[in-house]
Design a protein around this motif. Structure first.
Motif, short mmCIF file in Angstrom:
data_model
loop_
_atom_site.label_atom_id
_atom_site.label_comp_id
_atom_site.label_asym_id
_atom_site.label_seq_id
_atom_site.Cartn_x
_atom_site.Cartn_y
_atom_site.Cartn_z
N LEU A 158 0.91 -1.26 -0.14
CA LEU A 158 -0.05 0.00 0.03
C LEU A 158 0.70 1.26 -0.08
O LEU A 158 0.64 2.20 -0.69
CB LEU A 158 -0.89 -0.06 1.37
CG LEU A 158 -2.03 -1.01 1.26
CD1 LEU A 158 -2.74 -1.15 2.44
CD2 LEU A 158 -3.01 -1.15 0.14
N GLU A 159 2.07 1.21 0.65
CA GLU A 159 2.96 2.30 0.68
C GLU A 159 3.40 2.98 -0.46
O GLU A 159 3.79 3.84 -0.98
CB GLU A 159 4.08 1.78 1.57
CG GLU A 159 3.66 1.83 3.30
CD GLU A 159 4.35 2.72 4.03
OE1 GLU A 159 5.32 2.37 4.50
OE2 GLU A 159 3.29 3.78 4.30
N LYS A 160 3.42 1.81 -1.50
CA LYS A 160 3.86 2.03 -2.85
C LYS A 160 3.20 2.61 -3.68
O LYS A 160 3.49 3.12 -4.93
CB LYS A 160 4.45 0.71 -3.38
CG LYS A 160 5.65 0.15 -2.72
CD LYS A 160 6.35 -0.86 -3.53
CE LYS A 160 7.59 -1.44 -2.63
NZ LYS A 160 7.49 -2.44 -2.05
N LEU A 161 1.91 2.72 -3.34
CA LEU A 161 0.90 3.30 -4.25
C LEU A 161 1.06 4.72 -4.22
O LEU A 161 1.10 5.50 -3.21
CB LEU A 161 -0.46 2.87 -3.94
CG LEU A 161 -0.53 1.50 -3.66
CD1 LEU A 161 -2.42 1.24 -3.26
CD2 LEU A 161 -0.58 0.79 -5.09
N ASN A 162 0.72 5.42 -5.35
CA ASN A 162 0.78 6.84 -5.56
C ASN A 162 -0.19 7.28 -6.53
O ASN A 162 0.02 6.62 -7.88
CB ASN A 162 2.34 7.19 -6.01
CG ASN A 162 2.34 8.84 -6.21
OD1 ASN A 162 1.52 9.38 -5.54
ND2 ASN A 162 3.45 9.22 -6.82
N PRO A 163 -1.17 8.00 -6.35
CA PRO A 163 -1.57 8.58 -5.13
C PRO A 163 -2.07 7.55 -3.85
O PRO A 163 -2.38 6.60 -4.18
CB PRO A 163 -2.48 9.66 -5.41
CG PRO A 163 -3.28 9.10 -6.40
CD PRO A 163 -2.26 8.24 -7.22
N THR A 164 -1.78 7.89 -2.72
CA THR A 164 -2.48 7.22 -1.75
C THR A 164 -3.93 6.93 -2.01
O THR A 164 -4.53 8.01 -2.11
CB THR A 164 -2.19 7.87 -0.18
OG1 THR A 164 -0.86 8.16 -0.04
CG2 THR A 164 -2.90 7.08 1.01
#
Ligand SMILES: Cc1ncc(COP(=O)(O)O)c(C=O)c1O
Length: 389
Positions: A158-164
Motif C-alpha cells: 500500500l505504501e508504494k501506491l501513488n497517490p495514496t
C-alpha cells in the motif's frame, strides 16, 4: 405518429467486463451431466428454521416495504452475532441491512467516495468491485498479490501506491484464492488506513467458512473500518439477497438516504426469515455444510497435484482454489471451454479475477457435495494427459 429510429442509449459507464463465470455457467447448464465447480454458490438451501420462518411470515405478514436500514430485529441480530463472534461491541445502530453484500458495496462506494477517487483492491480479486467502481467513476488501483503474500495485501504494497488511495478493499477469506489475511497484517493495514485517511473496506462475507484458521474482523483493529457481511455464503442464502454493512456513525444517515432512493429497502421476506439464521438449530446445519466443504477441499488438495494441477495456495477459508495452469495453456478461457466440452466439469477461467494474468489461472469452487468433487476428479483424470491448447 412519428417513427422513432433505432437509437442507442448505452452509457460509457456501462462498458464493464462481462462476468465470464456466468457464461461458462450458461454453457454448463445446457448439459445434463455438468458438475459445477465454477460458481461460488452453496449447493445447499437456506437452513430449515429460515425456510419455516419464511412460510410463516408469508402467511401472516403483508410484507410491504420495511425500514430502509432493515428491520430493527435483524439489525439487532446481526450486531449481536458480530459482537459474540469476535468479542467486539457492535451496535445495531451501525448495522445497515442491504440487498446482498453487492447492494451494500454500491451504496457504500456512493456514500463514502467521490467520483475519481482511487480505490485499491488486490489483483487477483473479486471482479464486481472493479466493475462496480468503474461504473461509478472511481479509479481502481491494483495491488498485485502473489503466492509470496498468500495473495493478500500488505502495508508495504500500500505504501508504494501513488497517490495514496482513498479506500482499500481487503477480502478475507478471499475470492478467488481462499486465503485468510494474517491478523497482524490486517491490524497494520487498519492502522495505516487511519494514518492515511483511507477507508478500510473489509469484505468478510466468507467468514464462518474456515479450515483450521480463525478470521478476525477489521473492527477489532479500527472503529472506522467499514465491514461487509452477507447471508449468501456461510448462511447458504444466496438467492435471498441479504447482506449487511457495519459502518461508523457518520456513514449511517448518508447510507439511509441513498438506500431509500436506490432500493427503498432490502427484501422483506428475506429479512424476517433471516432472523432464524442466527440461532443454534441453524448453526448446527450450517456447520454441517462447512464440514462438507472441508471434505471436498481435502479431495482436491489430495488429487489435484496428481492431475498436474498442484500450483495453488491451499485455501484457509471460503470455497475456492486459485490454480496456476500456465504450464498447460496460454489461455484459461479456451482451456475451461475444452475441459467443459470434454468432461462436463465447469471451472472458472481466471480472467474475471485478474484482467492481466488471469489467462494463466483457473478458479475451482468446491461448495458442492464431496462426491461430486470426486467424480469431477475422476473425469479430469481421464483427459488431463491430452489437454494442452
Ligand atoms: C468476495 C465477494 N464479495 C461479495 C460478493 C457478493 O455476494 P452477495 O451479493 O451475494 O452477498 C461475492 C459473491 O460471490 C464475493 O465473492
Amino acid at each position: 405518429m412519428s417513427i422513432v429510429g433505432a437509437m442507442s442509449f448505452v452509457s460509457s459507464r456501462a462498458q464493464v467486463e462481462p462476468f465470464r463465470v456466468m457464461q461458462i455457467l450458461g454453457r454448463a447448464l445446457a448439459r445434463d451431466d455438468a458438475i459445477l465447480l465454477c460458481v461460488g454458490q452453496p449447493a445447499s438451501p437456506a437452513p430449515a428454521p429460515v425456510i419455516t420462518g419464511a412460510h410463516t411470515y408469508l402467511d401472516t405478514h403483508t410484507l410491504g416495504y420495511t425500514a430502509t436500514l432493515g428491520i430493527p430485529e435483524l439489525r439487532e441480530a446481526i450486531a449481536d452475532w458480530h459482537s459474540r463472534t469476535y468479542n467486539v461491541r457492535t451496535e445495531a445502530k451501525n448495522v445497515v441491512v442491504t440487498t446482498g453484500s453487492s447492494g451494500g458495496f454500491v451504496a457504500l462506494f456512493l456514500a463514502a467516495l467521490e467520483h475519481g477517487d482511487s480505490i485499491a483492491m488486490t489483483r487477483p480479486g473479486y471482479p464486481a468491485y472493479r466493475n462496480a467502481l468503474k461504473a461509478l467513476g472511481a479509479n481502481v488501483v491494483d495491488v498485485v498479490c502473489g503466492a509470496d503474500t498468500r495473495f493478500q495485501p500488505t502495508v508495504d504494497k500500500l505504501e508504494k501506491l501513488n497517490p495514496t488511495p482513498r479506500a482499500v478493499i481487503v477480502t478475507s477469506p478471499d475470492n478467488p484464492t481462499g486465503t485468510i489475511i494474517d491478523p497482524e497484517e490486517l491490524a497494520r493495514i487498519a492502522k495505516w488506513c487511519e494514518e492515511n485517511e483511507c477507508l478500510l473496506i473489509s469484505d468478510e462475507i466468507y467468514h464462518g467458512i474456515t479450515y483450521g484458521r480463525q478470521c478476525v474482523t477489521a473492527h477489532q483493529f479500527s472503529p472506522n473500518a467499514a465491514v461487509v457481511g452477507s447471508l449468501s455464503k456461510y448462511f447458504s442464502m444466496t438467492g435471498w439477497r441479504l447482506g449487511w454493512l457495519i459502518v461508523p456513525d457518520h456513514l449511517v444517515e448518508p447510507l439511509e438516504n441513498l438506500e431509500a432512493n436506490l432500493a427503498l429497502c432490502p427484501p422483506a421476506i428475506s429479512q424476517y426469515a433471516a432472523l432464524h439464521a442466527f440461532g443454534q438449530d441453524a448453526r448446527a446445519e450450517l456447520e454441517g455444510h462447512v464440514a462438507k466443504y472441508a471434505a471436498a477441499r481435502d479431495v482436491l488438495l489430495r488429487e489435484l497435484p496428481s492431475l498436474g494441477l498442484g500450483r495453488f495456495a491451499p485455501p484457509d477459508g471460503g470455497f475456492y482454489l486459485w490454480v496456476d495452469v500456465s504450464h498447460l495453456t496460454e489461455n484459461s478461457e479456451l482451456w475451461c471451454q475444452h475441459i467443459l466440452d470434454t468432461t462436463g466439469v465447469a471451472l472458472a477461467p481466471g480472467t474475471d479475477f485478474d484482467p492481466v494474468d488471469g489467462k494463466k489461472f483457473v478458479r475451482i469452487s468446491f461448495c458442492v457435495e464431496p462426491e461430486q468433487v470426486s467424480e469431477a476428479v475422476r473425469r479430469l483424470k481421464k483427459v488431463m494427459v491430452d489437454t494442452t491448447t
